[in-house]
Enzyme design. Structure first.
Site, PDB file in Angstrom:
ATOM      1  CG  ASP A  67      -2.194   0.840   0.927  1.00 12.83           C
ATOM      2  OD1 ASP A  67      -3.234   0.598   1.543  1.00 12.83           O
ATOM      3  OD2 ASP A  67      -2.114   1.757   0.070  1.00 12.83           O
TER       4      ASP A  67
HETATM    5  C1  GLC Z   1      -4.325   4.316  -0.270  1.00 12.10           C
HETATM    6  C2  GLC Z   1      -5.238   3.185   0.107  1.00 12.10           C
HETATM    7  C3  GLC Z   1      -5.308   2.104  -0.914  1.00 12.10           C
HETATM    8  C4  GLC Z   1      -5.204   2.706  -2.294  1.00 12.10           C
HETATM    9  C5  GLC Z   1      -3.810   3.268  -2.435  1.00 12.10           C
HETATM   10  C6  GLC Z   1      -3.624   3.969  -3.782  1.00 12.10           C
HETATM   11  O1  GLC Z   1      -3.536   4.673   0.829  1.00 12.10           O
HETATM   12  O2  GLC Z   1      -5.007   2.584   1.376  1.00 12.10           O
HETATM   13  O3  GLC Z   1      -6.542   1.405  -0.707  1.00 12.10           O
HETATM   14  O4  GLC Z   1      -5.446   1.730  -3.288  1.00 12.10           O
HETATM   15  O5  GLC Z   1      -3.467   4.145  -1.395  1.00 12.10           O
HETATM   16  O6  GLC Z   1      -4.464   5.063  -3.876  1.00 12.10           O
END
Ligand code: GLC
Length: 743
Positions: free
Chosen positions: A282
């Site tokens: 993430d």
């Molecule tokens: C965010 C979220 C994740 C998302 C990623 C890209 O922090 O936790 O669900 O897909 O970053 O935007």
């Protein structure tokens, strides 16, 4: 001599076909891999957000183009539209290896055509509708240069204080697993090579929804049994549905950050489950292992993550900055890097990007798909199916089309973007005019003989009652009041946990003044989570939980208000009476001193000051008609381990409206080696019945439906007695029987 060797080599190569075009996908991947430098390999593991678009803490970096040109970047996220994606792809094609970029985006519930938030969609219990929503989203996103969505979010959630409940499918593992598979199929279609398909991403692996206190990013402390019994199955369902990618979660599980959790990523996901796709971290979660206190610096964090099986680094830059040195220092074998690169290259081949890096950059296709009227019809249908009828005193709803005057009051009546909820996509060149407000929806619906009056009444937040008088005056002129209240759309979603989940501001006080006029009041509650609204629940004449319904919110709400669609949705999360009841969920254990009623307080597992029951239970939702359940039959009262029991029951529409009913089948394992829940959803049927019509529905109970993870984490069905319950909700059990699983 040299000539002889050359001739022999030529002969050998021609026989083995080494010089001929690589035939298999793996041969193609290996042929590219064999030509790559270590820096280029690490580049494939590196993902950046597009300039000016962030969904996490931003690292200022004005050298992205140079890095892409040098082959140091494998993917971008938050880059939308054929022009922009093409421009970055052209830079990637200037690199030595010309490996195409992957473009990822959070297409969670629609791209240009916004669908209801996933929690709302889950209340439809309609897997085909949920798959359709994902299919439309994939069609639009892939037409806009995107090959990868960071969805479905399959985190089971039992705590409505957590803002991200809006993004998932609620509290039930069985239903959540079916929905996960439906969403993967919708996004990915039959083949990733289909230009309308995008890679799906099962996230957040794992148990992110169990964050302590419902506080986003917080620690998770659960038993291995709970991890396997409750939180992992939807991820396994996504793997079984062929999901292309996974995303790690920010949280620790029992002290280990998921991004560095070798057990989760290598032993379970890539080992036991045989997952062949790739895992992305993430946003920044590799580097965040320093904050977690398991890495002393970025190099440590990169070592932990790559060793654990995290293939791609979203925005922490620790792979780019440290992996080469770790390889040189022999702390990371290049084989680990190669495995990660292979997984990523394989997907780029499958998507057809090596054949044509610009195949997703067709401006005509983008224009056609983003403005396809069929997509508006689809989101309107899904939205109608997501609206939950919580109360309908004296059958106030559906409203008659002859109603003379309606007062439509509240801070959300004329909103446009609020209806999109969190995780909507701001599409270049698309504004909010495509959203049908609740006000517009009603105007579209009523005839010229119906007068619509409007007053805002109050804001969503704040304590000003300055608008009350006008609202009361408007209400007094009407035959019926519709009051649209709730949260703001950005009061749920990522980093949107709330310690108080009441309806904010003075909205319920506004409701009280409107009720004092004696007019019937229909309340629409707009939210991304279960809210606490006891006053409304106890006093409003009718209540529709309208969540955030997307672009066609207004039309869908109007369809339900006037009965052009008979509401059929049922809650997939328990609604607590107060935040003090949390966590509260239907499939709880019995305890040694179960409270069996609100009177039963003596040495019982209950609160002194509150009912033991939630405000609304899992599986609850009303219809404009009524249904009778009868004639429960089991093919046998005893089941052999390798056999099954056929169950049937008759459902009759006893009201005056045609409608759909979600018939739920629950089981209870009465005695087992572990204490088992008082009930667990094991099957359901959503059936349509004309007024007066009866249908017999059938279920099959097999050993798998009786199985659970025992103390040793084996998936077992233990002999003994089981209760079988069929109901209109987890609490509204209409038919009951039991049977024995024989040794
Ligand atoms: C965010 C979220 C994740 C998302 C990623 C890209 O922090 O936790 O669900 O897909 O970053 O935007």
């Amino acid at each position: 001599m040299i000539k002889k060797i050359a001739l022999i080599s030529l002969f050998v190569f021609s026989v083995t076909g080494v010089f001929s075009q690589p035939k298999t996908l793996d041969q193609k991947v290996d042929s590219v891999l064999s030509l790559m430098t270590l820096q280029e390999k690490i580049g494939q593991l590196n993902q950046y957000t597009d300039d000016g678009a962030a969904t996490g803490p931003v690292t200022v970096d004005d050298k992205k183009a140079t890095q892409i040109r040098n082959g140091e970047v494998g993917s971008l996220l938050n880059c939308k539209g054929v022009e922009r994606t093409r421009s970055w792809q052209e830079i990637a094609m200037e690199s030595r290896m010309k490996i195409p970029l992957l473009f990822g985006q959070d297409v969670i519930h629609g791209y240009k055509t916004t669908f209801p938030i996933p929690l709302a969609e889950s209340c439809s219990w309609d897997l085909k509708a949920i798959e359709l929503a994902a299919r439309v989203a994939a069609t639009e996103a892939s037409a806009s240069g995107i090959q990868w969505t960071f969805a479905p979010m399959v985190d089971i959630a039992r705590d409505p204080r957590w803002g991200r409940v809006m993004e998932g499918a609620g509290e039930d593992t069985y239903l959540g697993s079916l929905i996960a598979a439906a969403q993967v199929k919708g996004f990915q279609g039959n083949e990733l090579s289909d230009v309308n398909s995008v890679m799906a991403c099962a996230k957040h692996f794992a148990a992110y929804g169990a964050a302590i206190g419902g506080r986003d990013y917080n620690s998770v402390d659960i038993s291995d049994h709970t991890l396997w019994q409750v939180y992992l199955p939807p991820f396994k369902a996504a793997v079984d549905a062929g999901v292309a990618t996974f995303m790690t979660s920010f949280n620790t599980i029992n002290g280990i950050p998921s991004t560095g959790n070798k057990y989760l990523l290598r032993d379970v996901l890539k080992g036991k489950w045989g997952f062949k796709g790739f895992v992305v971290s993430d946003w920044g979660s590799i580097g965040e292992m320093i904050n977690h206190g398991v890495a002393k610096n970025g190099s440590d964090a990169a070592l932990l993550a790559i060793t654990a099986g995290c293939d791609m680094d979203m925005e922490s830059r620790d792979y780019k900055n440290h992996l080469a040195q770790l390889v040189k220092d022999k702390k990371v074998p290049v084989s680990l890097i190669d495995d990660a690169v292979r997984r990523i290259l394989r997907k780029k081949f499958e998507l057809g990007l090596f054949d044509d890096p610009y195949r997703y950059c067709n401006a005509e296709r983008q224009q056609k798909e983003l403005f396809n009227p069929e997509h508006d019809k689809a989101t309107r249908q899904v939205a109608e199916k997501s609206i939950v009828l919580l109360k309908n005193e004296n059958n106030l709803l559906p409203l008659s089309k002859d109603v003379k005057t309606i007062a439509f009051i509240g801070p959300l009546v004329k909103s446009l973007k609020q209806n999109k909820g969190f995780w909507d996509v701001d599409v270049p060149g698309v504004d909010s005019t495509f959203i049908v407000s609740q006000w517009q929806g009603l105007k579209n619906k009523v005839g010229k003989h119906t007068k619509l009056l409007y007053a805002k009444g109050c804001d969503i937040e704040g304590d000003s009652k300055a608008g009350f008088a006008e609202a009361v005056a408007v209400a007094k002129k009407a035959d019926v009041v519709i009051l649209s209240i709730g949260e703001k759309r950005d009061m749920s979603g990522e980093a949107k946990s709330r310690s108080n989940i009441d309806i904010p501001g003075v909205q319920e006080e506004l409701e009280k003044t409107l009720l004092a006029t004696g007019k019937p009041v229909v309340v629409l509650i707009n939210a991304g989570r279960p809210l606490v609204f006891n006053y409304t629940a106890d006093h409003a004449s009718a209540i529709l939980y309208t969540w955030w319904l997307g672009n066609q919110a207004g039309n869908a709400i109007a369809d339900v208000l006037f009965g052009d669609y008979n509401p059929s949705a049922k809650l997939t999360m328990t609604f607590p009476r107060s935040v003090g009841q949390i966590p509260i969920y239907y499939n709880h254990l019995n305890t040694g001193r179960p409270a069996t009623s609100d009177k039963d307080k003596n040495y019982r597992s209950s609160y002194l000051d509150l009912s033991i029951y939630p405000k609304y239970e899992f599986g609850y939702g009303l219809s404009y008609t009524t249904f009778k359940y009868s004639n429960l039959k089991l093919s046998s009262k005893e089941m052999k381990p390798d056999s099954s029991i056929e169950v049937s029951a008759t459902i009759t529409n006893t009201g005056k409206y045609d409608g759909e009913e979600i018939v739920q089948l629950y089981l209870r394992d009465l005695v087992a080696s572990l204490s088992r829940p008082v009930e667990e959803l094991k099957d359901f049927k959503k059936i349509f019945l004309k007024a007066g019509e009866s249908k017999t529905i059938h279920f099959t109970i097999d050993k798998d439906k009786l199985s659970f993870y025992n103390h040793d984490l084996q998936w077992v069905a233990e002999p003994g007695k089981f209760d079988l319950m069929i109901g209109a909700s987890s609490r509204d059990i209409r038919l009951k029987d039991s049977f024995e699983l024989a040794k």
